[in-house]
Write an enzyme that holds these catalytic residues in place. Sequence first.
Site, short mmCIF file in Angstrom:
data_model
loop_
_atom_site.label_atom_id
_atom_site.label_comp_id
_atom_site.label_asym_id
_atom_site.label_seq_id
_atom_site.Cartn_x
_atom_site.Cartn_y
_atom_site.Cartn_z
CG ASP A 147 -6.28 -2.67 -4.17
OD1 ASP A 147 -7.04 -1.91 -3.54
OD2 ASP A 147 -5.07 -2.78 -3.92
CB SER A 195 -0.95 -0.04 1.20
OG SER A 195 -1.95 0.96 1.07
CG HIS A 248 -5.51 -2.25 -0.22
ND1 HIS A 248 -4.80 -1.88 -1.35
CD2 HIS A 248 -4.93 -1.59 0.81
CE1 HIS A 248 -3.84 -1.03 -1.01
NE2 HIS A 248 -3.90 -0.84 0.28
#
Length: 714
Positions: free
Chosen positions: A660, A585, A692
């Site tokens: 995602d 991320s 995600h």
Amino acid sequence: MKIISKWMGVILLASSALFTTNVMAQDLKKPTLEDLIPGGETYRFAKSLYGLQWWGDTCIKPEIDSLFAVNPKTGKETLLLTRERINQALEQEKLGKLSHLYQVSLPWAEKTQLLITLPDNYIVYDWKADKIISKQALPEKAANEDYNTVSGHIAYTLNNNLYVNDRAVTNKPEGIVCGQSVHRNEFGISKGAYWSPKGDLLAFYRMDESMVTQYPLVDITARVGELNNVRYPMAGMTSHKVTVGIYNPETQKTIYLNAGDPTDRYFTNISWAPDAKSLYLIELNRDQNHAKLCQYSVETGELIGTLFEETHPKYVEPQHPIVFLPWDNSKFIYQSQRDGFNHLYLYGTDGKLVKQLTSGNWLVQDVLGFNSGKKEIIIASTEYSPLQSNLFKVSIATGNRSPLGTPEGIHHGTLSASGSYLIDTYSSPEVPRSINLIATQNGKSINLLTAEDPFKDFTMPSIEVGTIKAADGMTDLYYRLIKPADFDPNKKYPTIVYVYGGPHAQMVTGGWQNGARGWDIYMANKGYIMFSLDNRGSDNRGLEFENATFRHLGIEEGKDQVKGVEFLKSLPYVDGNRIGVHGWSFGGHMTTALLLRYPEIFKVGVAGGPVIDWGYYEIMYGERYMDTPQSNPEGYKECNLKNLAGNLKGHLLLIHDDHDDTCVPQHTLSFIKACVDARTYPDLFIYPTHKHNVRGRDRVHLHEKITRYFEEHL
């Protein structure tokens, strides 16, 4: 450089003696990914007491077959009732059976009643009368259930609409969502409906996102791939519009707050006045630099007044609703970072500041509740250390603080009804988990559980925590360094930096194993030095530390990470030519950025779910830290990693999930295109059907994939 602590080991015998000799370690096996990663077949974790809760001031300890009452003064346990008895009552009503008691709750301090949540059913059982008092069935696809224990009303959503007691509150078309979390779960928002104190009124969010651009995701599990569109407001683009409604289940009527045009406004942190005549919320402008605490009439929906406002040249980030003093309805607690750290402020309902309750170069992390009899508020804070979370009671009258629980570790507390007792669950570098009952008046503690090390029979690496200076030459940054169990100071080791680096996250902690993840342990045991550094911009260090990265995310953070590598290279046992980096991320952004901006330092990187271009990221988070692409074109250009694709010299693996909806696949795919155009050659791996991050059994596969990449190239 300053070394703060070492955690060596770990071979923890039943006697709790700690041995660190490598000779003994050689007799033990090393944990595998299946042992270390959630989803692994043999995943090991510290024992806990699940479902521990309060019934008034009595602690309730559920087990599979029995429910025990624990006297917080003495620790004495008394059998309250059994699963067998509950199941007999449930089966008489043909309501199914409980397989354990960990999820039952006792929300009524003065009643001998359980709230039992079964799939699609809320049941109240009175064990003294041995009968079912009430039951409320829910539709099969009901979500966001919110049962009010005072009134017995239940709110839930079906698709995009809100229901109360099986009656539709809203009937909106696709694109308008009611009763669910809004503003992309930012600003502390985690749900979309809020019961009044007596449970007879329901405030709820209504979000019109019909004007928001839809992002296409593809479901590959269908016979022919199917399109799954998600509303995704990217930075600088059109955002959704939110309004707040109030529903009365008795009259079945709804009014909406008359807040005016909701365009480019955020309505956050909803709270009720104790008399339910007013509703409070914190309004924020789209620039996120001007917040207002507003009071609305519940009867008319009209604005009663703006109690006060808060501005900042960078950003204001309200995350906590106001909380009224239980003994004084004319005063409430407001949380703010206005002095640089999140602290508590006591206000009157006239909007005038009574006083600041807490202050110092540390922050309040949580408000657990009140002890009304002593007129105290119980908090969690970083007062002892930014790596820790400790519990304190604070006098409302004087502001004096008294610690509760042990001074080390990360503590999470649950307060009893009166505030006289506390369930304190904590871990520290040497303690996987400890659960204690604490009397808030005198601090007396009764231990319910001290978990043994789940890896006591395994060879484990050593962990050190220390500080180095940031790139500004002044700020202390905390690092964690993990060495192999058979560490030889005369050898040269490859090193992997595990990085996140973004707001609201902290990698190095004072909790169990100093926050090290299972994969860090695994790689250290395979002969790598594992290193993490919490750069400027990360959590629990105050506003100035966090917003040093404002309008150029990844730049200052990268400079700090390079300082970490300089420290690593100063160590005689680190091979400075074999430095790798991995993160997910924001950490995926950092990983990619470090390989591109510092190709002479980093040889290998694995970037998971990376942000590549902040212009592709969502409005609320992205614009808080970067402003809009229109107002900060230079910053967006500087932080757009596609512009640096030609700098790639090392080995870079990008991993992305095909569903995602947080960091959409456009990031990774557009970067791959930029690399093709620049004639550089990253690698790519996709995890189908995941969002995600990679969860469940596939998480072990993910970490094996990452491991193999480093083993092959580093």
